[in-house]
Design an enzyme around this catalytic site. Structure first.
Site, PDB file in Angstrom:
ATOM      1  N   MET A  54      55.919 -79.898  -4.012  1.00  0.00           N
ATOM      2  CA  MET A  54      55.732 -79.329  -2.683  1.00  0.00           C
ATOM      3  C   MET A  54      56.871 -78.363  -2.354  1.00  0.00           C
ATOM      4  O   MET A  54      57.063 -77.993  -1.192  1.00  0.00           O
ATOM      5  CB  MET A  54      55.648 -80.445  -1.632  1.00  0.00           C
ATOM      6  CG  MET A  54      54.452 -81.373  -1.877  1.00  0.00           C
ATOM      7  SD  MET A  54      53.859 -82.175  -0.391  1.00  0.00           S
ATOM      8  CE  MET A  54      55.310 -83.091   0.102  1.00  0.00           C
ATOM      9  N   SER A  67      65.760 -85.653  -2.869  1.00  0.00           N
ATOM     10  CA  SER A  67      64.491 -85.487  -2.168  1.00  0.00           C
ATOM     11  C   SER A  67      64.588 -84.258  -1.286  1.00  0.00           C
ATOM     12  O   SER A  67      65.647 -83.994  -0.698  1.00  0.00           O
ATOM     13  CB  SER A  67      64.216 -86.718  -1.292  1.00  0.00           C
ATOM     14  OG  SER A  67      63.198 -86.428  -0.356  1.00  0.00           O
ATOM     15  N   SER A  68      63.493 -83.512  -1.185  1.00  0.00           N
ATOM     16  CA  SER A  68      63.476 -82.363  -0.276  1.00  0.00           C
ATOM     17  C   SER A  68      63.755 -82.825   1.146  1.00  0.00           C
ATOM     18  O   SER A  68      64.326 -82.092   1.952  1.00  0.00           O
ATOM     19  CB  SER A  68      62.117 -81.662  -0.342  1.00  0.00           C
ATOM     20  OG  SER A  68      61.776 -81.378  -1.685  1.00  0.00           O
ATOM     21  N   LEU A  97      62.823 -77.013  -3.953  1.00  0.00           N
ATOM     22  CA  LEU A  97      63.124 -77.649  -5.243  1.00  0.00           C
ATOM     23  C   LEU A  97      64.588 -78.077  -5.353  1.00  0.00           C
ATOM     24  O   LEU A  97      65.481 -77.451  -4.794  1.00  0.00           O
ATOM     25  CB  LEU A  97      62.774 -76.681  -6.375  1.00  0.00           C
ATOM     26  CG  LEU A  97      61.316 -76.182  -6.398  1.00  0.00           C
ATOM     27  CD1 LEU A  97      61.119 -75.159  -7.516  1.00  0.00           C
ATOM     28  CD2 LEU A  97      60.344 -77.351  -6.556  1.00  0.00           C
ATOM     29  N   GLN A 151      47.725 -84.689   2.474  1.00  0.00           N
ATOM     30  CA  GLN A 151      48.472 -85.917   2.190  1.00  0.00           C
ATOM     31  C   GLN A 151      49.447 -86.287   3.310  1.00  0.00           C
ATOM     32  O   GLN A 151      50.195 -87.261   3.193  1.00  0.00           O
ATOM     33  CB  GLN A 151      49.195 -85.831   0.848  1.00  0.00           C
ATOM     34  CG  GLN A 151      50.384 -84.889   0.788  1.00  0.00           C
ATOM     35  CD  GLN A 151      50.909 -84.749  -0.621  1.00  0.00           C
ATOM     36  OE1 GLN A 151      50.264 -84.159  -1.488  1.00  0.00           O
ATOM     37  NE2 GLN A 151      52.089 -85.310  -0.890  1.00  0.00           N
ATOM     38  N   GLY A 206      65.920 -82.926  -9.210  1.00  0.00           N
ATOM     39  CA  GLY A 206      64.867 -83.868  -9.612  1.00  0.00           C
ATOM     40  C   GLY A 206      63.670 -83.103 -10.158  1.00  0.00           C
ATOM     41  O   GLY A 206      63.136 -83.424 -11.229  1.00  0.00           O
ATOM     42  N   HIS A 207      63.254 -82.073  -9.420  1.00  0.00           N
ATOM     43  CA  HIS A 207      62.156 -81.223  -9.898  1.00  0.00           C
ATOM     44  C   HIS A 207      62.555 -80.521 -11.207  1.00  0.00           C
ATOM     45  O   HIS A 207      61.752 -80.420 -12.143  1.00  0.00           O
ATOM     46  CB  HIS A 207      61.825 -80.141  -8.862  1.00  0.00           C
ATOM     47  CG  HIS A 207      61.369 -80.653  -7.523  1.00  0.00           C
ATOM     48  ND1 HIS A 207      62.106 -80.493  -6.372  1.00  0.00           N
ATOM     49  CD2 HIS A 207      60.247 -81.317  -7.152  1.00  0.00           C
ATOM     50  CE1 HIS A 207      61.459 -81.024  -5.346  1.00  0.00           C
ATOM     51  NE2 HIS A 207      60.332 -81.544  -5.786  1.00  0.00           N
TER      52      HIS A 207
END
Ligand code: AMP
Length: 283
Positions: free
Chosen positions: A30, A185-186, A33, A61, A36-37
């Site tokens: 999503m 996390s974003s 970035l 979602q 992690g991505h």
């Protein structure tokens, strides 16, 4: 590196690549970035000829009152990170391209989506499996990479892929953490400096649970108390769920073994964070 926004163009590129005997890898994201991505992209780079990452904040979602509108977005920064990580093509469709008017078909994985995030975010996984199924049909990947940070999501995607006979290899990748243990996390961008410190309690709880398990504690009731006590020390933290489940089936369990999963969702102020750990494994 190309940026493609049209489904028809993406499908045509995929057809041409397959026609030339090339394999395609997909890292669905999503956006906004982080490393992690990037770890998924680096692994994807090794496993295919044409590496695609999708950047799409998927409206289906998100529940009512969740953070769809304010979810962080930065295409310029994302392009630089993706290029650096070896991505060949970013697929970044508009919401109207993915969900034109008249759209009414969804993919639903049943039992696996009932607990944990499925219970606290009704409809979330239906949105996830629908968009991932669409992305698979559009990008035609031979392999797709997902993070264990979203442990239940990975299990659900594996189930969908097997049940619907999708010819895509699913690769699960380790959780990438900040040096102090916070899972990347974003959504970490929502946290104030004080909340950022409070958020360390998630990983602290997992680490303490693992230590207790490795010291011989197998009672899930006592392991739960151990992890809950650590979250309770943090006034800004509110548990959404904290559960021990079988790491393969996500079934409830009362005795822990090395494959037992501790999954938690905790609100730090207004920000809901998730994290998890398998008792007998490191990330
Ligand atoms: P998202 O953009 O948050 O939907 O995540 C896209 C993919 O990156 C999902 O497969 C996530 O599980 C994965 N991912 C996100 N954060 C991490 C992390 N800290 N470590 C490993 N994978 C991650």
């Amino acid at each position: 590196m190309r940026i493609v926004t049209s489904i028809a163009e993406m499908q045509s590129i995929a057809r041409t690549a397959h026609g030339a005997g090339k394999t395609i890898g997909l890292v669905p994201t999503m956006g906004f970035l982080h490393q992690g991505h990037a770890s998924l992209m680096h692994e994807g780079r090794k496993r295919c000829d044409l590496l695609v990452t999708s950047i799409f904040v998927n409206p289906t979602q998100f529940g009512v009152g969740e953070d769809f509108e304010r979810y962080p977005r930065d295409m310029e920064r994302d392009s630089a990170l993706a290029q650096e990580a070896g991505v060949d093509l970013i697929f970044a469709p508009a919401a109207t391209e993915m969900y034109p008017s008249g759209f009414e078909t969804y993919v639903d994985v049943e039992r696996l989506t009932l607990p944990l995030c499925g219970a606290s975010r009704p409809g979330h996984f239906r949105g996830v499996t629908t968009v991932v199924c669409k992305l698979f049909n559009i990008v035609q990947p031979d392999v797709a990479l997902f993070g264990k940070k979203d442990f239940q999501q990975l299990a659900v995607i594996r189930r969908m892929t097997a049940d619907l006979n999708m010819a895509v290899g699913i690769v699960g990748m380790p959780i990438i953490r900040e040096p102090d243990g916070l899972a990347m996390s974003s959504r970490n961008s929502y946290l104030s400096p004080a909340e950022r410190r409070s958020a360390l309690c998630l990983n602290r709880a997992i680490t303490a649970a693992r230590a207790a398990f490795r010291a011989g504690e197998t009672s899930v009731a006592r392991l739960r108390e151990r992890a809950e006590a650590i979250i309770a020390e943090e006034p800004a933290a509110l548990i959404d769920y904290l559960e021990y489940r079988d790491g393969d089936t996500l079934a409830e369990c009362s005795q822990a073994d090395h494959r037992t999963l501790l999954a938690l969702a905790v609100k730090i102020g207004q920000t809901r964070l998730i994290d998890n750990g398998i008792m007998g494994e490191d990330d």
